[in-house]
Design a protein around this motif. Structure first.
Motif, PDB file in Angstrom:
ATOM      1  N   GLY A  27      -2.971   3.715   7.231  1.00  0.00           N
ATOM      2  CA  GLY A  27      -2.201   4.826   7.769  1.00  0.00           C
ATOM      3  C   GLY A  27      -2.541   5.455   8.876  1.00  0.00           C
ATOM      4  N   LEU A  28      -1.955   5.641  10.000  1.00  0.00           N
ATOM      5  CA  LEU A  28      -2.325   6.475  11.109  1.00  0.00           C
ATOM      6  C   LEU A  28      -1.668   7.815  11.110  1.00  0.00           C
ATOM      7  CD1 LEU A  28      -2.375   3.681  13.758  1.00  0.00           C
ATOM      8  CD2 LEU A  28      -4.397   4.772  12.525  1.00  0.00           C
ATOM      9  N   ASP A  29      -2.119   8.827  11.101  1.00  0.00           N
ATOM     10  CA  ASP A  29      -1.531  10.373  10.950  1.00  0.00           C
ATOM     11  C   ASP A  29      -0.579  10.303  10.052  1.00  0.00           C
ATOM     12  OD1 ASP A  29      -3.187  10.963  13.383  1.00  0.00           O
ATOM     13  OD2 ASP A  29      -1.388  10.003  14.751  1.00  0.00           O
ATOM     14  N   VAL A  30      -0.891   9.874   8.686  1.00  0.00           N
ATOM     15  CA  VAL A  30      -0.128   9.977   7.755  1.00  0.00           C
ATOM     16  C   VAL A  30      -0.473  11.290   6.753  1.00  0.00           C
ATOM     17  CG1 VAL A  30       0.617   7.411   7.522  1.00  0.00           C
ATOM     18  CG2 VAL A  30      -1.269   8.402   6.283  1.00  0.00           C
ATOM     19  N   ALA A  31       0.582  11.923   6.218  1.00  0.00           N
ATOM     20  CA  ALA A  31       0.179  12.934   5.240  1.00  0.00           C
ATOM     21  C   ALA A  31       0.051  12.441   3.880  1.00  0.00           C
ATOM     22  CB  ALA A  31       1.343  14.035   5.357  1.00  0.00           C
ATOM     23  N   PRO A  32      -0.430  12.946   2.907  1.00  0.00           N
ATOM     24  CA  PRO A  32      -0.695  12.711   1.571  1.00  0.00           C
ATOM     25  C   PRO A  32       0.643  12.122   1.105  1.00  0.00           C
ATOM     26  CG  PRO A  32      -2.172  14.485   1.817  1.00  0.00           C
ATOM     27  CD  PRO A  32      -1.267  14.156   3.134  1.00  0.00           C
ATOM     28  N   GLY A  33       0.857  11.308   0.310  1.00  0.00           N
ATOM     29  CA  GLY A  33       1.948  10.841  -0.218  1.00  0.00           C
ATOM     30  C   GLY A  33       3.057  10.021   0.708  1.00  0.00           C
ATOM     31  N   GLU A  34       2.610   9.931   2.160  1.00  0.00           N
ATOM     32  CA  GLU A  34       3.295   8.864   2.861  1.00  0.00           C
ATOM     33  C   GLU A  34       2.878   7.634   2.715  1.00  0.00           C
ATOM     34  OE1 GLU A  34       4.685  12.024   6.531  1.00  0.00           O
ATOM     35  OE2 GLU A  34       2.875  10.547   6.971  1.00  0.00           O
ATOM     36  N   ALA A  35       3.816   6.632   3.080  1.00  0.00           N
ATOM     37  CA  ALA A  35       3.564   5.194   3.185  1.00  0.00           C
ATOM     38  C   ALA A  35       2.455   4.853   4.016  1.00  0.00           C
ATOM     39  CB  ALA A  35       4.728   4.183   3.143  1.00  0.00           C
ATOM     40  N   TRP A  36       1.895   3.728   3.866  1.00  0.00           N
ATOM     41  CA  TRP A  36       0.941   3.050   4.889  1.00  0.00           C
ATOM     42  C   TRP A  36       1.474   2.036   5.432  1.00  0.00           C
ATOM     43  CZ3 TRP A  36      -5.092   2.735   3.827  1.00  0.00           C
ATOM     44  CH2 TRP A  36      -5.337   4.105   3.797  1.00  0.00           C
ATOM     45  N   GLY A  37       1.138   1.571   6.568  1.00  0.00           N
ATOM     46  CA  GLY A  37       1.644   0.300   7.243  1.00  0.00           C
ATOM     47  C   GLY A  37       1.000  -1.172   6.800  1.00  0.00           C
ATOM     48  N   ILE A  38       1.887  -2.157   6.683  1.00  0.00           N
ATOM     49  CA  ILE A  38       1.230  -3.279   6.557  1.00  0.00           C
ATOM     50  C   ILE A  38       1.151  -4.079   8.007  1.00  0.00           C
ATOM     51  CG2 ILE A  38       1.372  -5.625   5.515  1.00  0.00           C
ATOM     52  CD1 ILE A  38       2.989  -4.333   3.233  1.00  0.00           C
ATOM     53  N   ARG A  39       0.212  -4.177   8.640  1.00  0.00           N
ATOM     54  CA  ARG A  39      -0.139  -4.617   9.791  1.00  0.00           C
ATOM     55  C   ARG A  39      -0.393  -6.037   9.871  1.00  0.00           C
ATOM     56  NH1 ARG A  39      -0.635  -0.829  14.216  1.00  0.00           N
ATOM     57  NH2 ARG A  39      -0.562   1.339  13.326  1.00  0.00           N
ATOM     58  N   ILE A  40       0.219  -6.849  10.637  1.00  0.00           N
ATOM     59  CA  ILE A  40      -0.451  -8.327  10.837  1.00  0.00           C
ATOM     60  C   ILE A  40      -0.560  -8.449  12.440  1.00  0.00           C
ATOM     61  CG2 ILE A  40       0.376 -10.775  10.492  1.00  0.00           C
ATOM     62  CD1 ILE A  40       1.817  -9.940   7.990  1.00  0.00           C
ATOM     63  N   ASP A  41      -1.614  -8.949  12.525  1.00  0.00           N
ATOM     64  CA  ASP A  41      -1.947  -8.925  14.120  1.00  0.00           C
ATOM     65  C   ASP A  41      -1.541  -7.956  15.019  1.00  0.00           C
ATOM     66  OD1 ASP A  41      -3.176 -11.520  13.742  1.00  0.00           O
ATOM     67  OD2 ASP A  41      -1.361 -12.814  14.071  1.00  0.00           O
ATOM     68  N   GLY A  42      -1.728  -6.539  14.356  1.00  0.00           N
ATOM     69  CA  GLY A  42      -1.636  -5.334  15.021  1.00  0.00           C
ATOM     70  C   GLY A  42      -0.013  -4.615  14.877  1.00  0.00           C
ATOM     71  N   ASP A  43       0.788  -5.518  14.338  1.00  0.00           N
ATOM     72  CA  ASP A  43       2.158  -5.042  14.406  1.00  0.00           C
ATOM     73  C   ASP A  43       2.607  -4.837  13.003  1.00  0.00           C
ATOM     74  OD1 ASP A  43       2.675  -5.675  17.185  1.00  0.00           O
ATOM     75  OD2 ASP A  43       3.298  -7.776  16.457  1.00  0.00           O
ATOM     76  N   VAL A  44       3.285  -3.606  12.933  1.00  0.00           N
ATOM     77  CA  VAL A  44       3.536  -3.116  11.553  1.00  0.00           C
ATOM     78  C   VAL A  44       4.704  -3.861  10.968  1.00  0.00           C
ATOM     79  CG1 VAL A  44       4.493  -1.312  10.028  1.00  0.00           C
ATOM     80  CG2 VAL A  44       2.554  -0.859  11.988  1.00  0.00           C
ATOM     81  N   VAL A  45       4.630  -4.593  10.004  1.00  0.00           N
ATOM     82  CA  VAL A  45       5.763  -5.468   9.492  1.00  0.00           C
ATOM     83  C   VAL A  45       6.488  -4.758   8.449  1.00  0.00           C
ATOM     84  CG1 VAL A  45       4.717  -7.405  10.697  1.00  0.00           C
ATOM     85  CG2 VAL A  45       4.047  -6.939   8.244  1.00  0.00           C
TER      86      VAL A  45
END
Length: 144
Positions: free
Chosen positions: A83-101
Motif C-alpha cells: 500500500g502506498l499512501d493508504v489510510a488504515p482500512g484501505e485496500a492494498w495493491g497486488i503488483r506484478i512487475d510493478g503494475d497494480v493488477v
C-alpha cells in the motif's frame, strides 16, 4: 528465493506449521532451519523486543511469503502486496512487475499477523490472469 520442488505438493510449503500457534512459537524451533525470509523476520522482531513474528496469511490460512516466492519462480515475475499512501482500512495493491493488477483488503488479527482477505486460490487466479497462463489444469484440486 527457493525453487518449488515439483515432486512435493505445493501445499506442503505454504500451510502454517502446527507449532506456530503457541504463545512462544519459536521456543523449540531451530530458526536457522527456517527459510531466510522467515528467520530474518524472527531475528528482527526479537531485536526490537516485539511479539513473536507471525507470517502474513491469506483468508484460507495459507502463508503469503512462500506462495509469492513459488509464483514468482514459476512465472518469472515479481509480485508485491503493498500500500502506498493508504489510510488504515484501505485496500492494498497486488503488483506484478510493478503494475497494480488488483487490490486486496487486509487486517491485523488478534493473533498478531496480517490476514489478506482473499483466498490463496483467488490470488493464484489473479496472477495467472495477468501472466496469461496456468501451470495447472482448470481444476483447483490439480494444484497439489
Amino acid at each position: 528465493m527457493t525453487r518449488h520442488n515439483e515432486g512435493r505438493p505445493l501445499r506442503d510449503g505454504i500451510e502454517p506449521p502446527e507449532w506456530l500457534d503457541g504463545d512462544d512459537p519459536y521456543a523449540n524451533v531451530d530458526i536457522d532451519r527456517l527459510p531466510d525470509w522467515w528467520r530474518d523476520a524472527v531475528v528482527e522482531f526479537r531485536e526490537h523486543d516485539l511479539s513473536p513474528y507471525q507470517p502474513p496469511r491469506f483468508a484460507d490460512d495459507t502463508l503469503v511469503p512462500p506462495l509469492l516466492d513459488w509464483l514468482e519462480t514459476a512465472y518469472g515475475v515479481e509480485i508485491q502486496l503493498m500500500g502506498l499512501d493508504v489510510a488504515p482500512g484501505e485496500a492494498w495493491g497486488i503488483r506484478i512487475d510493478g503494475d497494480v493488477v488488483a487490490t486486496v483488503d487486509r487486517e491485523r488479527t488478534s493473533d498478531g499477523y496480517t490476514r489478506y482477505e482473499m483466498t490463496s486460490e483467488r490470488f493464484i487466479e489473479v496472477v495467472e490472469e495477468r501472466v496469461g497462463t496456468s501451470l495447472y489444469g482448470s481444476h483447483p484440486e490439480e494444484r497439489g
